[in-house]
Scaffold this motif. Structure first.
Motif, PDB file in Angstrom:
ATOM      1  N   ARG A 209       0.764  21.027  80.141  1.00 31.73           N
ATOM      2  CA  ARG A 209       1.420  19.734  79.629  1.00 31.73           C
ATOM      3  C   ARG A 209       2.885  20.048  79.350  1.00 31.73           C
ATOM      4  N   LEU A 210       3.300  21.109  78.801  1.00 33.28           N
ATOM      5  CA  LEU A 210       4.674  21.386  78.723  1.00 33.28           C
ATOM      6  C   LEU A 210       5.552  21.633  79.894  1.00 33.28           C
ATOM      7  N   TRP A 211       4.840  21.944  80.882  1.00 32.65           N
ATOM      8  CA  TRP A 211       5.620  22.260  82.394  1.00 32.65           C
ATOM      9  C   TRP A 211       5.627  20.922  83.044  1.00 32.65           C
ATOM     10  N   LEU A 212       4.473  20.100  82.896  1.00 30.67           N
ATOM     11  CA  LEU A 212       4.397  19.119  83.837  1.00 30.67           C
ATOM     12  C   LEU A 212       4.286  17.810  83.218  1.00 30.67           C
ATOM     13  N   VAL A 213       4.638  17.618  81.844  1.00 25.10           N
ATOM     14  CA  VAL A 213       4.780  16.207  81.291  1.00 25.10           C
ATOM     15  C   VAL A 213       6.250  16.417  80.323  1.00 25.10           C
ATOM     16  N   GLU A 214       6.293  17.541  79.537  1.00 20.70           N
ATOM     17  CA  GLU A 214       7.479  17.417  78.640  1.00 20.70           C
ATOM     18  C   GLU A 214       8.707  17.679  79.408  1.00 20.70           C
ATOM     19  N   GLY A 215       8.575  18.650  80.237  1.00 23.54           N
ATOM     20  CA  GLY A 215       9.523  19.223  81.160  1.00 23.54           C
ATOM     21  C   GLY A 215      10.282  18.057  82.037  1.00 23.54           C
ATOM     22  N   PRO A 216       9.311  17.591  82.711  1.00 22.33           N
ATOM     23  CA  PRO A 216       9.821  16.349  83.284  1.00 22.33           C
ATOM     24  C   PRO A 216      10.592  15.210  82.509  1.00 22.33           C
ATOM     25  N   ALA A 217       9.903  15.074  81.436  1.00 25.21           N
ATOM     26  CA  ALA A 217      10.389  14.024  80.301  1.00 25.21           C
ATOM     27  C   ALA A 217      11.785  14.365  80.157  1.00 25.21           C
ATOM     28  N   ILE A 218      12.226  15.515  79.621  1.00 22.05           N
ATOM     29  CA  ILE A 218      13.564  15.767  79.083  1.00 22.05           C
ATOM     30  C   ILE A 218      14.561  15.905  80.442  1.00 22.05           C
ATOM     31  N   ALA A 219      14.008  16.553  81.461  1.00 25.91           N
ATOM     32  CA  ALA A 219      14.710  16.293  82.755  1.00 25.91           C
ATOM     33  C   ALA A 219      15.249  14.830  83.153  1.00 25.91           C
ATOM     34  N   LEU A 220      14.416  13.932  83.111  1.00 24.28           N
ATOM     35  CA  LEU A 220      14.413  12.556  83.346  1.00 24.28           C
ATOM     36  C   LEU A 220      15.523  12.107  82.191  1.00 24.28           C
ATOM     37  N   ALA A 221      15.393  12.384  81.091  1.00 22.42           N
ATOM     38  CA  ALA A 221      16.266  11.896  80.026  1.00 22.42           C
ATOM     39  C   ALA A 221      17.579  12.292  80.195  1.00 22.42           C
ATOM     40  N   LEU A 222      17.700  13.844  80.715  1.00 24.50           N
ATOM     41  CA  LEU A 222      19.232  14.448  80.788  1.00 24.50           C
ATOM     42  C   LEU A 222      19.825  13.540  82.207  1.00 24.50           C
ATOM     43  N   ILE A 223      18.918  13.311  83.137  1.00 26.18           N
ATOM     44  CA  ILE A 223      19.518  12.670  84.368  1.00 26.18           C
ATOM     45  C   ILE A 223      19.988  11.223  84.041  1.00 26.18           C
ATOM     46  N   ALA A 224      19.161  10.570  83.235  1.00 26.71           N
ATOM     47  CA  ALA A 224      19.384   9.059  82.894  1.00 26.71           C
ATOM     48  C   ALA A 224      20.596   8.960  81.996  1.00 26.71           C
TER      49      ALA A 224
END
Length: 403
Positions: A209-224
């Protein structure tokens, strides 16, 4: 058939504690608390699984709000106290159980004094950073018959009805994972629910979950925040960059997880399912980037390292030593945000003097930034990025108004 049990949820708001029994007839309040927890209440899971089961139907409701965090059992309404005292099987869930120890201790003591054979369990949230079981009071709770179980929500809460209740409607395949074996009482009740799964070790599921949910969440937030200054993850995922990121990066991250040998059999399916879920997920970018605070940036960098740095490093290794461009987008966005004063969450506090910048905290952040980038970007680029932010942060300190 689900065995009836009572769930007591302890949540926090600025005024203190609020309490919610799972049988409340106020679905909007329950949905709001679910959104705050990032997961559905267990009662909701049981009701969803057994809508016609009288044993899982609401039977009474007592809600107390605005309790101080130092609340004891004396602060509760008597009817609520009696209901908790006589509930055969009680499950306590809490956002921060270590903060509710006085109240939990009182409840355990009350139930221990009952002549009835009552069972009491505490579901420990995966983000309980302080660790209830490491507290000095935990041995006393055990002597009073309280058991603890580690839990986590395995699938992303995505919100199919997000326009009405943002983040409150879980992905239809959400699972509550409970570590250990079912026992008598409330844990046996959970075992009978198809939405709850008992596993021997939560570790592999937490990593996935850390790699495939929480990681993408913070990546999308940074990009947004960097490209569009968009308010929610859903907005970010629906942009051209967001869709591109999701389409490619979830595959790369899944491959990286397999490369480490820590993946589960369902990792490919699990990663694939997250893409459509993000398109419905309305988590706020400002909440995810709440640690983007100029006064002490090391905590953001520690978080990004765990959720994105290590996974990106493994994905690069699995990709023949080449960092995929899509993953690189997130690190570029992070660098832009670190050097942009207008993007800091504490910019107002910095202007008023409520928050200050110090050389020692900046040095700690630089150290964490270097650790984050190691193995992700080439050494020459790493040194250039670190030197860039170090120079900008020194200039910001020098230009800051003196107190």
């Amino acid at each position: 058939m689900a065995t009836p049990f009572t769930q007591l949820h302890l949540g926090s708001d600025p005024s203190g504690w609020f309490l919610l029994l799972n049988d409340t007839p106020l679905p909007e309040l329950r949905a709001w608390i679910s959104a705050r927890c990032g997961r559905p209440l267990l009662a909701d899971a049981l009701l969803a699984r057994h809508p016609d089961d009288p044993a899982a139907s609401p039977h009474t409701s007592k809600v107390a709000r605005g309790l101080p965090k130092t609340a004891t059992i004396g602060d509760l309404p008597q009817k609520l106290t009696r209901l908790i005292a006589h509930a055969q099987d009680l499950l306590i869930t809490a956002q921060a159980p270590h903060e509710a120890l006085p109240l939990i201790t009182d409840l355990a003591k009350l139930r221990k004094s009952s002549p009835l054979a009552l069972t009491t369990a505490i579901a420990l949230p995966e983000d309980d950073e302080h660790g209830l079981t490491g507290h000095l009071m935990w041995s006393r709770l055990q002597l009073m018959g309280v058991t603890a179980v580690r839990t986590m929500a395995y699938h992303l809460a995505s919100g199919e009805d997000a326009d009405e209740q943002p983040g409150a409607v879980a992905n239809t395949r959400v699972q509550w994972l409970v570590e250990g074996k079912p026992a008598a009482g409330v844990l046996d009740s959970l075992c009978r629910c198809s939405l709850v799964t008992f596993v021997d070790d939560l570790g592999p599921y937490e990593t996935q979950r850390l790699w495939l949910v929480e990681g993408p969440a913070i990546a999308l937030a940074l990009i947004a925040r960097d490209d569009h200054n968009l308010p929610t993850i859903q907005d970010a995922a629906q942009t051209a960059d967001g869709k591109r990121w999701l389409h490619a990066s979830l595959g790369y991250l899944t491959a990286g997880l397999r490369h480490t040998g820590k993946s589960l059999p369902d990792s490919a399916t699990y990663g694939f399912e997250q893409g459509p879920a993000w398109l419905r997920h309305q988590d706020e970018v400002s909440r995810i980037l709440r640690r983007l605070r100029r006064a002490d940036l090391q905590w953001l960098l520690i978080e990004v390292h765990a959720k994105l740095g290590r996974p990106a490093r493994a994905a690069k290794e699995a990709n023949g030593g080449v960092l995929p461009d899509e993953l690189g987008m997130a690190f570029d966005a992070l660098h832009n945000l670190l050097r942009s004063p207008q993007q800091y969450e504490d910019q107002k506090d910095l202007r008023t003097g409520a928050a200050t910048m110090t050389e020692s905290r900046d040095e700690a952040a630089i150290h964490r930034y270097r650790m984050l980038l190691q193995g992700v970007v080439p050494d020459e680029e790493l040194e250039a990025r670190v030197a860039d932010v170090a120079q900008i942060w020194k200039r910001q300190r020098d230009d800051a108004p003196s107190c």
